[in-house]
Write an enzyme that holds these catalytic residues in place. Sequence first.
Site, PDB file in Angstrom:
ATOM      1  N   ASP A  65      12.621  -1.833  -5.075  1.00 40.76           N
ATOM      2  CA  ASP A  65      12.261  -2.691  -3.943  1.00 40.76           C
ATOM      3  C   ASP A  65      12.800  -4.102  -4.150  1.00 40.76           C
ATOM      4  OD1 ASP A  65      10.531  -3.722  -5.908  1.00 40.76           O
ATOM      5  OD2 ASP A  65       8.749  -2.805  -5.044  1.00 40.76           O
TER       6      ASP A  65
ATOM      7  N   HIS B 253      -0.294   0.610  -4.335  1.00 44.31           N
ATOM      8  CA  HIS B 253       1.092   0.712  -3.866  1.00 44.31           C
ATOM      9  C   HIS B 253       2.014   1.198  -4.977  1.00 44.31           C
ATOM     10  CE1 HIS B 253       1.801  -3.823  -4.882  1.00 44.31           C
ATOM     11  NE2 HIS B 253       2.308  -3.096  -5.837  1.00 44.31           N
TER      12      HIS B 253
ATOM     13  N   ASN C 256      -3.769  -2.227  -5.355  1.00 46.23           N
ATOM     14  CA  ASN C 256      -4.168  -1.576  -4.096  1.00 46.23           C
ATOM     15  C   ASN C 256      -3.563  -0.176  -3.958  1.00 46.23           C
ATOM     16  OD1 ASN C 256      -1.497  -2.065  -3.507  1.00 46.23           O
ATOM     17  ND2 ASN C 256      -1.861  -3.385  -1.745  1.00 46.23           N
TER      18      ASN C 256
ATOM     19  N   GLU D 260       2.981   0.067   0.685  1.00 47.35           N
ATOM     20  CA  GLU D 260       1.608  -0.430   0.719  1.00 47.35           C
ATOM     21  C   GLU D 260       0.685   0.645   1.310  1.00 47.35           C
ATOM     22  OE1 GLU D 260       0.898  -3.076  -0.813  1.00 47.35           O
ATOM     23  OE2 GLU D 260       2.106  -4.820  -0.257  1.00 47.35           O
TER      24      GLU D 260
END
Length: 250
Positions: free
Chosen positions: A67, A134, A132, A139
């Site tokens: 990413d 991801h 979280n 996400e």
Amino acid sequence: MRIEIVADEKALALRAADILCEAIRRNPHAVIGLPTGDTPKAAYAEFTRLVNNGAIGVGAVRAFAVDEFLGAGSGVSGTNAAFFAAHLDVGFGALRIPDSAADAADSHVARFSEETRAAGSFDLCVLGIGANGHIAFNEPGSARDSRTRVVELTDASRRAHATAFGSLAAVPARGVTLGVGDILKSRAILVMAQGAPKAAIVARAIEGAASPDVPASWLQTHANVTWLLDEAAASQLSIEARRAQPPPAV
Ligand code: PGA
């Protein structure tokens, strides 16, 4: 799924570097996906040491960042390109990182997607996991078949990068990420997590229902995933999950 639990950060770094080397020894032309973050830093330092002392050659390896931020400008601290320059400057045959200066509408994003597709299945995709859930910049809400695309970053993810960018305001709102579907096409996947703050999300990803709420839980649907955890990150796993560990390597 394999779950390997090691004592601490040092052991995790050695084992992760070892797994990277194994993949490259098996195929010197390996295509590898690589994450950024605090977790892989020590592993990359060990891997760099092994490359520099000639234990492993990476001149034919094609690596892809999993990413990158978008709209950050180039040469900005905090981008994944800056991270790789600082932590993994080993002379890969190629290291493809999306251009952080591009904006979301730029054709550059489509090019990165085409390049990853043209490279075929990754031999190994290395990942961290966000608090979280991801993986890369997928996400919560990311579908199992999501592709390489532009995404809005959550506040939690932006906050996690505020120090690296100098301030929260400087952290871009968007990024480009390999999709969950692209990651799942890899022949092997290595996920690293360390520290007690990751324990709850690691347990949900491994033992909870596979769902878009925890993108890392989609990894349950892949046949060749290794979770490499230190004791603290593994501390909320059930006894059954801990028993699923392979015997220690000899
Ligand atoms: P960290 O990030 O290694 O800095 O905890 C992991 C991630 O967000 O993927």
